[in-house]
Write an enzyme that holds these catalytic residues in place. Structure first.
Site, PDB file in Angstrom:
ATOM      1  N   ILE A  60       0.855  -1.182   0.000  1.00 31.77           N
ATOM      2  CA  ILE A  60       0.000   0.000   0.000  1.00 31.77           C
ATOM      3  C   ILE A  60       0.889   1.229   0.000  1.00 31.77           C
ATOM      4  CG2 ILE A  60      -1.861   1.229   1.177  1.00 31.77           C
ATOM      5  CD1 ILE A  60      -2.683  -1.559   0.372  1.00 31.77           C
ATOM      6  N   GLU A  61       0.550   2.202  -0.840  1.00 26.62           N
ATOM      7  CA  GLU A  61       1.266   3.483  -0.850  1.00 26.62           C
ATOM      8  C   GLU A  61       0.334   4.584  -0.384  1.00 26.62           C
ATOM      9  OE1 GLU A  61       3.167   6.788  -3.948  1.00 26.62           O
ATOM     10  OE2 GLU A  61       2.422   4.866  -4.708  1.00 26.62           O
ATOM     11  N   ILE A  62       0.859   5.483   0.412  1.00 28.95           N
ATOM     12  CA  ILE A  62       0.155   6.721   0.787  1.00 28.95           C
ATOM     13  C   ILE A  62       1.009   7.868   0.260  1.00 28.95           C
ATOM     14  CG2 ILE A  62      -0.878   8.052   2.643  1.00 28.95           C
ATOM     15  CD1 ILE A  62      -1.990   5.253   2.496  1.00 28.95           C
TER      16      ILE A  62
END
Length: 200
Positions: free
Chosen positions: A148-150
């Site tokens: 997951i990337e933020i």
């Protein structure tokens, strides 16, 4: 001299097919609906996507013949599928930003980092610079090792390649920005235009 007309005709037909494949319009899509992820534990994955990423569990059709869970938020769904053979799932590995992932835009990178620290969730940080603009990224794994990337990718404008390109905006963005559903951006403007901001 003898001409092989069958070979010539075959060559012409193959060229026609090639031209058609290049000039044919793409599928009439409107938006991203959901992402499906296979997981070893529904309970653990629902907890992550609900309590860490803020997704909301929603009703799932009861006619499915397999276990799963649906969640929704930010205009996109997460469909979790219970894996029957957990040995087939990827083994735990180090967080590698150059890997398959989904990315979410956030309102504050500082707040995201502080919450992840409080939750003791492992992550790595990256910063990208482009023409004086900076993109901050945080990468982490869900319980099954899916990345997951933020990010704050709105800092970087979308600049289409080619002479003329159409970009379709999701309806939520159209309403919040009072934009038309179809924006036509042309790079034939003296080599410069501001482009369209990326929306997560």
């Amino acid at each position: 001299m003898f001409w092989d007309f069958s070979a010539l005709l075959q060559n012409i037909n193959s060229n026609k097919k090639m031209v058609i494949s290049v000039t044919r319009k793409p599928l009439p899509l409107s938006s991203l609906n959901h992402i499906s992820l296979v997981c070893k534990s529904l309970e653990e994955s629902v907890n992550f996507y609900k309590n860490v990423l803020g997704f909301v569990p929603i009703k799932r059709p009861g006619s499915f013949g397999f276990d799963g869970a649906w969640l929704f938020n930010y205009g996109v769904g997460i469909h979790l599928l219970q894996c029957n053979n957990t040995d087939s799932l990827p083994k735990e590995s180090e967080i590698d930003p150059i890997d398959n992932h989904i990315s979410f835009q956030c309102e504050s990178m500082e707040v995201v980092e502080r919450i992840l620290e409080d939750m003791r969730i492992k992550y790595v940080k990256r910063r990208v610079e482009e023409g004086g603009l900076y993109i901050d990224q945080i990468f982490m794994h869900d319980p099954d090792g899916f990345m997951i990337e933020i990010c704050n990718c709105e800092n970087l404008p979308v600049v289409p390649l080619g002479s003329s390109t159409c970009l379709r905006l999701p309806s939520a963005i159209k309403q919040s920005n009072s934009k038309q559903s179809l924006l036509k951006l042309s790079s034939n403007t003296g080599g410069h235009h501001e482009g369209l901001p990326i929306y997560g």
